[in-house]
Design a protein around this motif. Sequence first.
Motif, mmCIF file in Angstrom:
data_model
loop_
_atom_site.group_PDB
_atom_site.id
_atom_site.type_symbol
_atom_site.label_atom_id
_atom_site.label_comp_id
_atom_site.label_asym_id
_atom_site.label_seq_id
_atom_site.Cartn_x
_atom_site.Cartn_y
_atom_site.Cartn_z
ATOM 1 N N VAL A 175 -4.959 2.364 5.257
ATOM 2 C CA VAL A 175 -5.952 2.346 4.185
ATOM 3 C C VAL A 175 -6.589 0.966 4.067
ATOM 4 C CG1 VAL A 175 -6.355 2.745 1.733
ATOM 5 C CG2 VAL A 175 -4.749 4.178 2.965
ATOM 6 N N ARG A 176 -5.855 -0.072 4.425
ATOM 7 C CA ARG A 176 -6.423 -1.410 4.404
ATOM 8 C C ARG A 176 -6.921 -1.842 5.779
ATOM 9 N NH1 ARG A 176 -8.730 -4.158 2.660
ATOM 10 N NH2 ARG A 176 -7.775 -6.203 2.751
ATOM 11 N N GLY A 177 -6.530 -1.091 6.811
ATOM 12 C CA GLY A 177 -6.978 -1.444 8.150
ATOM 13 C C GLY A 177 -6.365 -2.723 8.666
ATOM 14 N N ASN A 178 -5.226 -3.115 8.123
ATOM 15 C CA ASN A 178 -4.603 -4.384 8.488
ATOM 16 C C ASN A 178 -3.420 -4.111 9.409
ATOM 17 O OD1 ASN A 178 -3.459 -6.871 8.668
ATOM 18 N ND2 ASN A 178 -2.890 -7.043 6.526
ATOM 19 N N ARG A 179 -3.605 -4.317 10.709
ATOM 20 C CA ARG A 179 -2.511 -4.061 11.646
ATOM 21 C C ARG A 179 -1.621 -5.275 11.867
ATOM 22 N NH1 ARG A 179 -1.855 0.465 14.137
ATOM 23 N NH2 ARG A 179 -3.453 2.065 14.072
ATOM 24 N N ASP A 180 -1.990 -6.401 11.307
ATOM 25 C CA ASP A 180 -1.164 -7.596 11.451
ATOM 26 C C ASP A 180 -0.336 -7.762 10.193
ATOM 27 O OD1 ASP A 180 0.023 -9.939 12.029
ATOM 28 O OD2 ASP A 180 -1.775 -11.180 11.862
ATOM 29 N N LEU A 181 0.880 -7.213 10.205
ATOM 30 C CA LEU A 181 1.736 -7.271 9.026
ATOM 31 C C LEU A 181 2.656 -8.487 9.057
ATOM 32 C CD1 LEU A 181 2.786 -3.516 8.831
ATOM 33 C CD2 LEU A 181 0.760 -4.623 7.891
ATOM 34 N N THR A 182 2.606 -9.254 10.130
ATOM 35 C CA THR A 182 3.494 -10.399 10.264
ATOM 36 C C THR A 182 3.224 -11.422 9.169
ATOM 37 O OG1 THR A 182 3.441 -10.090 12.657
ATOM 38 C CG2 THR A 182 4.290 -12.188 11.835
ATOM 39 N N GLY A 183 4.280 -11.870 8.531
ATOM 40 C CA GLY A 183 4.140 -12.886 7.506
ATOM 41 C C GLY A 183 3.734 -12.352 6.148
ATOM 42 N N SER A 184 3.539 -11.031 6.033
ATOM 43 C CA SER A 184 3.120 -10.470 4.749
ATOM 44 C C SER A 184 4.299 -9.977 3.931
ATOM 45 C CB SER A 184 2.154 -9.306 4.988
ATOM 46 O OG SER A 184 2.793 -8.286 5.745
ATOM 47 N N GLY A 185 5.504 -10.148 4.467
ATOM 48 C CA GLY A 185 6.669 -9.700 3.730
ATOM 49 C C GLY A 185 7.076 -8.273 4.055
ATOM 50 N N TYR A 186 6.423 -7.661 5.033
ATOM 51 C CA TYR A 186 6.720 -6.296 5.403
ATOM 52 C C TYR A 186 7.039 -6.227 6.897
ATOM 53 C CZ TYR A 186 4.357 -5.744 0.984
ATOM 54 O OH TYR A 186 3.993 -5.874 -0.317
ATOM 55 N N TRP A 227 -14.842 0.919 2.824
ATOM 56 C CA TRP A 227 -14.252 2.179 2.378
ATOM 57 C C TRP A 227 -13.330 2.711 3.458
ATOM 58 C CZ3 TRP A 227 -13.460 4.588 -1.963
ATOM 59 C CH2 TRP A 227 -13.042 5.931 -1.945
ATOM 60 N N TYR A 228 -12.073 2.965 3.087
ATOM 61 C CA TYR A 228 -11.063 3.444 4.020
ATOM 62 C C TYR A 228 -10.639 4.865 3.659
ATOM 63 C CZ TYR A 228 -10.559 -1.550 5.035
ATOM 64 O OH TYR A 228 -10.800 -2.863 5.379
ATOM 65 N N SER A 229 -10.310 5.662 4.648
ATOM 66 C CA SER A 229 -9.785 7.000 4.397
ATOM 67 C C SER A 229 -8.840 7.387 5.524
ATOM 68 C CB SER A 229 -10.913 8.026 4.282
ATOM 69 O OG SER A 229 -11.624 8.145 5.506
ATOM 70 N N THR A 230 -7.906 8.282 5.222
ATOM 71 C CA THR A 230 -6.927 8.716 6.211
ATOM 72 C C THR A 230 -6.533 10.157 5.947
ATOM 73 O OG1 THR A 230 -4.723 8.328 7.143
ATOM 74 C CG2 THR A 230 -5.007 7.825 4.834
ATOM 75 N N ASN A 231 -6.142 10.849 7.003
ATOM 76 C CA ASN A 231 -5.611 12.214 6.902
ATOM 77 C C ASN A 231 -4.107 12.214 7.145
ATOM 78 O OD1 ASN A 231 -5.518 11.672 9.602
ATOM 79 N ND2 ASN A 231 -6.563 13.540 10.268
ATOM 80 N N TRP A 232 -3.467 11.074 6.911
ATOM 81 C CA TRP A 232 -2.050 10.869 7.224
ATOM 82 C C TRP A 232 -1.837 11.028 8.735
ATOM 83 C CZ3 TRP A 232 -1.513 8.498 3.166
ATOM 84 C CH2 TRP A 232 -1.378 9.020 1.888
ATOM 85 N N GLY A 233 -2.828 10.651 9.499
ATOM 86 C CA GLY A 233 -2.680 10.695 10.948
ATOM 87 C C GLY A 233 -2.384 9.312 11.483
ATOM 88 N N GLU A 234 -2.522 9.146 12.766
ATOM 89 C CA GLU A 234 -2.214 7.873 13.398
ATOM 90 C C GLU A 234 -3.442 6.978 13.495
ATOM 91 O OE1 GLU A 234 0.033 8.359 16.978
ATOM 92 O OE2 GLU A 234 1.101 10.085 16.181
ATOM 93 N N TYR A 236 -7.172 5.704 11.199
ATOM 94 C CA TYR A 236 -7.835 5.670 9.904
ATOM 95 C C TYR A 236 -9.328 5.477 10.139
ATOM 96 C CZ TYR A 236 -8.234 0.636 10.537
ATOM 97 O OH TYR A 236 -8.553 -0.601 11.029
ATOM 98 N N ILE A 237 -10.111 5.767 9.085
ATOM 99 C CA ILE A 237 -11.555 5.590 9.149
ATOM 100 C C ILE A 237 -11.939 4.459 8.212
ATOM 101 C CG2 ILE A 237 -13.808 6.643 8.674
ATOM 102 C CD1 ILE A 237 -12.551 9.343 9.354
ATOM 103 N N ALA A 238 -12.677 3.494 8.716
ATOM 104 C CA ALA A 238 -13.167 2.377 7.903
ATOM 105 C C ALA A 238 -14.694 2.384 7.960
ATOM 106 C CB ALA A 238 -12.628 1.050 8.426
#
Length: 288
Positions: A175-186, A227-234, A236-238
């Motif tokens: 939903v955020r389109g952020n594939r770099d989760l390193t350092g974000s606490g997750y 604007w982000y949207s997803t169908n719970w798939g692999e 997302y649409i931005a």
Amino acid sequence: YSSGPLLSMGSDLLTRCASYLAPVDMVQLGRTGKRFGHVQPGCQRSFVNEAAHQEFLCASECEQEALPKYEEESDVKLYRELLSMRQDLVFGTYDPGHIQISDTGTRVCRGSWGTAIGSQVMRGGKHLARFKVAKEDRISFNEIRAVVGLVRPLPWAAFEHSDLQLIRNYVLVHVRGNRDLTGSGYDSDVEIIPELARLLRNETISSVRCGGCDVHCCAYSLVGGVWYSTNWGETYIAREDWPGMEDMQENGEMSMLLDYGARTLTIYKNNRRLGIVQEGLAGEYSWM
């Protein structure tokens, strides 16, 4: 205590008395005897369902349009949904420690990444939500990386805490389109995405009425206006070029109008219409 005087009352008077009961008390009344809980000869509804039906008919046209009755839904349940819809919209979180919500449930005070979900389940009519944006002087607007939008009303409380943490990661990725989760606490490992996507899709299919629409979560980013949207798939649409696209880098108010008749979601900024960001919407949603 004798129930004789109560049972001798006429149906109209009994219905009038029952209309003052809360839905949960109507259910209890229906369990006390066949006269109240079962459909009697010559009647379309049980006594308690008739009382709830009469109360629902007193609702405004807009309220009735917002609550189309499901085929298997009882009148008492529909009446309960009507009363819930009349309450103030409040938000709750199933991920404590990562997001802080005020005692009234109307304000996100502080938080890192987390998800706050509205208390009401929408299914028809028109719904307008207003999100006020205000920052503290010590932070910049670029630090308010919030998104607001719609999500399917899944049984979040039934998820394991570990699954909720994965879902939060999923929202970051899809939903955020952020594939770099390193350092974000997750977790930075996105290999969990296919498994989690299956979990979310299965829960959506089994517990939510989707109306043939596969937009299960969609959101507007205050930073950038994407604007982000997803169908719970692999994937997302931005959408970075939707008509009227603007970000929200100031104190003010973002509004969203969900119109089930037109099947659209429209965004407003400080009462100024920006544009339609999503079309083809159907089924149950909650604000997020």
